[in-house]
Structure formats: structure tokens, C-alpha cells
Design an enzyme around this catalytic site. Structure first.
Site, PDB file in Angstrom:
ATOM      1  CD  GLU A 190    -104.794  33.776  65.118  1.00 37.87           C
ATOM      2  OE1 GLU A 190    -103.886  32.992  64.784  1.00 37.87           O
ATOM      3  OE2 GLU A 190    -104.608  34.987  65.317  1.00 37.87           O
ATOM      4  NE  ARG A 235     -98.041  41.739  33.666  1.00 41.90           N
ATOM      5  CZ  ARG A 235     -96.920  41.499  32.997  1.00 41.90           C
ATOM      6  NH1 ARG A 235     -96.360  40.327  33.082  1.00 41.90           N
ATOM      7  NH2 ARG A 235     -96.382  42.430  32.249  1.00 41.90           N
ATOM      8  CG  ASP A 293     -92.539  40.662  31.535  1.00 40.62           C
ATOM      9  OD1 ASP A 293     -92.077  41.791  31.326  1.00 40.62           O
ATOM     10  OD2 ASP A 293     -93.753  40.393  31.504  1.00 40.62           O
TER      11      ASP A 293
HETATM   12  N1  SAH Z   1    -102.768  31.714  62.000  1.00 37.35           N
HETATM   13  C1  SAH Z   1    -102.150  31.648  60.725  1.00 37.35           C
HETATM   14  C2  SAH Z   1    -102.024  33.016  60.098  1.00 37.35           C
HETATM   15  C3  SAH Z   1    -103.335  33.657  59.773  1.00 37.35           C
HETATM   16  S1  SAH Z   1    -103.188  35.099  58.844  1.00 37.35           S
HETATM   17  C4  SAH Z   1    -100.794  30.952  60.852  1.00 37.35           C
HETATM   18  O1  SAH Z   1    -100.480  30.469  61.920  1.00 37.35           O
HETATM   19  O2  SAH Z   1    -100.052  30.851  59.901  1.00 37.35           O
HETATM   20  C5  SAH Z   1    -104.801  35.260  58.190  1.00 37.35           C
HETATM   21  C6  SAH Z   1    -105.002  34.804  56.780  1.00 37.35           C
HETATM   22  O3  SAH Z   1    -104.204  35.574  55.904  1.00 37.35           O
HETATM   23  C7  SAH Z   1    -104.628  33.374  56.472  1.00 37.35           C
HETATM   24  O4  SAH Z   1    -105.690  32.518  56.783  1.00 37.35           O
HETATM   25  C8  SAH Z   1    -104.358  33.406  54.973  1.00 37.35           C
HETATM   26  O5  SAH Z   1    -105.545  33.262  54.247  1.00 37.35           O
HETATM   27  C9  SAH Z   1    -103.837  34.821  54.789  1.00 37.35           C
HETATM   28  N2  SAH Z   1    -102.366  34.861  54.655  1.00 37.35           N
HETATM   29  C10 SAH Z   1    -101.493  35.275  55.598  1.00 37.35           C
HETATM   30  N3  SAH Z   1    -100.236  35.209  55.169  1.00 37.35           N
HETATM   31  C11 SAH Z   1    -100.275  34.755  53.901  1.00 37.35           C
HETATM   32  C12 SAH Z   1     -99.303  34.471  52.910  1.00 37.35           C
HETATM   33  N4  SAH Z   1     -98.021  34.637  53.139  1.00 37.35           N
HETATM   34  N5  SAH Z   1     -99.738  34.009  51.710  1.00 37.35           N
HETATM   35  C13 SAH Z   1    -101.035  33.818  51.461  1.00 37.35           C
HETATM   36  N6  SAH Z   1    -102.012  34.070  52.354  1.00 37.35           N
HETATM   37  C14 SAH Z   1    -101.648  34.531  53.570  1.00 37.35           C
END
Ligand code: SAH
Length: 263
Positions: A116, A153, A168
Site C-alpha cells: 500500500e 543516457r 531527441d
Molecule cells: N496506496 C497508494 C498506492 C500504492 S502502489 C496510493 O494510494 O496512491 C505501491 C507503490 O508503487 C507506491 O508506494 C509507489 O512507490 C509505487 N508507485 C505506484 N504508482 C506509481 C507511479 N505512478 N509513479 C511512481 N511510483 C508509483
């Protein structure tokens, strides 16, 4: 050498990335190093627990602060002072400018969330939260891959021909122009004749036109942020009027003639 550290519970996630293409070459040539640190190794209990239930109730588990702080203490004890990112869906949206900023840091640490998410107190050691877009991944690892690929890169020496970075998309704020390779005629589909004309000035001008056109039609928002030359503005005006490049060249000739006559 640039040092990249990753805090993750799935270090194997990065194996393929480290062993492929430009990134693998950059590592072999000693330009960057990528060290994955399994935060599970820093858990203190017998079962090496990295997650726990959420205070206040609610579904799922959270990454505990302790293994992350202990892994961080370990890095610091080794003399490292990385710029620290944490992957979060609500973080600063990753883009080419962000990538450029990160490519100038000597050391970067990306903390990858899972489950989560991560105990909020971890933010105490974090410089910036980063998101790769408005969608939810099951972990920060794929986000870290995307970020590192774009950053690596840009590090001098990684891409052999620095010129290729300049053309790019986003490098000058515009989208890239269309490209073609041999054969000049493929199943009746021809390469634009300008590109085989050998007239480099004309080719350059056509490419600029195509970049502006693509940006105008696909990402109008980008045009507000770029510095456009007088020539660019003239092209853009013609593009908006749906005039072809050839017609534009004719018009430009006429404008120039008129200007001279007025003088
Ligand atoms: N409970 C969170 C979602 C957790 S998803 C909420 O309510 O938003 C699990 C993990 O995935 C997050 O802690 C983050 O580190 C990563 N993650 C998920 N979506 C992401 C995104 N769009 N960009 C970067 N990291 C992401």
C-alpha cells in the site's frame, strides 16, 4: 563515476536492466554504477519482516520505516550523500527537465515503494517524491527503471554521439521530426524527396518545420514553453493555416522580396 543506489525488496528486478544495451555499456565503462540494496537485509527480526499493518485500519500492508532507515544509515556510514528520491503516485511528475537535473547529481538513491506504500516518516530523509504518471503501479521498481533509463543516457560519455541527444524529442522543448532509413522506396512508400536532395540547409529547415508541426498537432501545450525564433514563428503561422512546406518556401521568398522592395 555516478553512483546510483536502489532500495528495494526485489533486487532481481534490475538484473535485466543492468545487463542490457546502453546501461550495461555505461556500467562496464565505469561511467555509472548501480547498486541494489535489499532492504530486507536490514530488517532486525528473525523473519526479516519489511512490512506491517496500517495504523488506523485499512487494507494492505506498508513498508516499515526501520529497514529503510537502517539501510540509509549504512550508506551514510560508507561516506555516501545521495540525492534521495522516493517513488510515489503523487510525486513531482517525471519529465525530461527532471531527468536532466538528476543527470547532474553525483549520487542518487531511489527508494521503491511496495504494497500500500511506505510509512510516511521515511520522508524525513527524502529530497523529492517522484511519479512517472497518473496511474498506479504495484511497486516503485518499474518507475525507478523508467527514471534511471532516462537519466543515464544524459550522463556525458554514455551515449557515444551527443548530437543524437540534441535531436531527441523534448531536448529543445519540441517533439522530434520524422526519420527514414533505406530503402528510399519501400512497397511504394517513398522517403520525402528533400531528404535525398543533399541540400543540408533545406533539410534542416524541413526538419524544424516538421518538429513544429508535430508539436502543434500532438502537444500544443509544449509550444508555450519554448523560445521560438522569428523563423519558427513564421513557420508556425503557415502550419496553422494548413500550408505545405513547399508553399511556405514560396511564400517566404515573396515576403523577403517585399521586405527588400519596401526598404
Ligand atoms: N496506496 C497508494 C498506492 C500504492 S502502489 C496510493 O494510494 O496512491 C505501491 C507503490 O508503487 C507506491 O508506494 C509507489 O512507490 C509505487 N508507485 C505506484 N504508482 C506509481 C507511479 N505512478 N509513479 C511512481 N511510483 C508509483
Amino acid at each position: 563515476m555516478k553512483k546510483i543506489f536502489l532500495f528495494t525488496i526485489f533486487p532481481q528486478f534490475f538484473d535485466c536492466f543492468k545487463n542490457t544495451g546502453i546501461v550495461s555499456r555505461a556500467i562496464k565503462r565505469g561511467i555509472v554504477s548501480i547498486e541494489t540494496i535489499n532492504i530486507r537485509d536490514f530488517a532486525t527480526d528473525k523473519h526479516k519482516t519489511v512490512d506491517d499493518v496500517v495504523y488506523g485500519g485499512g487494507p494492505g500492508m506498508l513498508l516499515k520505516p526501520e529497514p529503510i532507515f537502517r539501510a540509509y544509515d549504512y550508506l551514510v556510514s560508507k561516506g555516501h550523500k545521495p540525492y534521495i528520491l522516493i517513488t510515489e503516485p503523487w510525486g513531482r511528475k517525471f519529465d525530461q527537465d527532471f531527468a536532466r537535473e538528476l543527470s547532474e547529481k553525483d549520487e542518487i538513491l531511489i527508494i521503491c515503494g511496495r504494497y500500500e506504500g511506505i510509512d510516511e516518516r521515511v520522508k524525513k530523509i527524502v529530497n523529492e517524491e517522484v511519479s512517472i504518471g497518473d496511474f498506479i503501479l504495484s511497486g516503485g521498481e518499474p518507475a525507478a527503471l523508467v527514471i534511471l533509463d532516462a537519466v543515464i543516457r544524459l550522463i556525458p560519455g554514455v551515449v557515444g554521439d551527443r548530437e543524437s541527444l540534441k535531436v531527441d524529442s523534448f531536448s529543445d522543448g519540441l517533439l522530434g521530426y520524422p526519420n527514414y532509413t533505406r530503402p528510399a522506396n519501400f512497397r511504394g512508400l517513398e522517403v520525402p524527396s528533400i531528404l535525398t536532395s543533399g541540400n543540408h540547409k533545406l533539410i534542416e529547415s524541413w526538419r524544424r518545420w516538421e518538429s513544429l508541426k508535430r508539436t502543434y498537432y500532438k502537444r500544443k501545450d509544449l509550444l508555450e514553453k519554448v523560445n521560438l525564433s522569428e523563423d519558427d514563428l513564421m513557420m508556425l503561422k503557415a502550419i496553422k493555416k494548413n500550408i505545405s512546406f513547399e508553399e511556405f518556401l514560396e511564400l517566404k521568398k515573396k515576403w523577403k522580396k517585399n521586405k527588400k522592395e519596401k526598404k
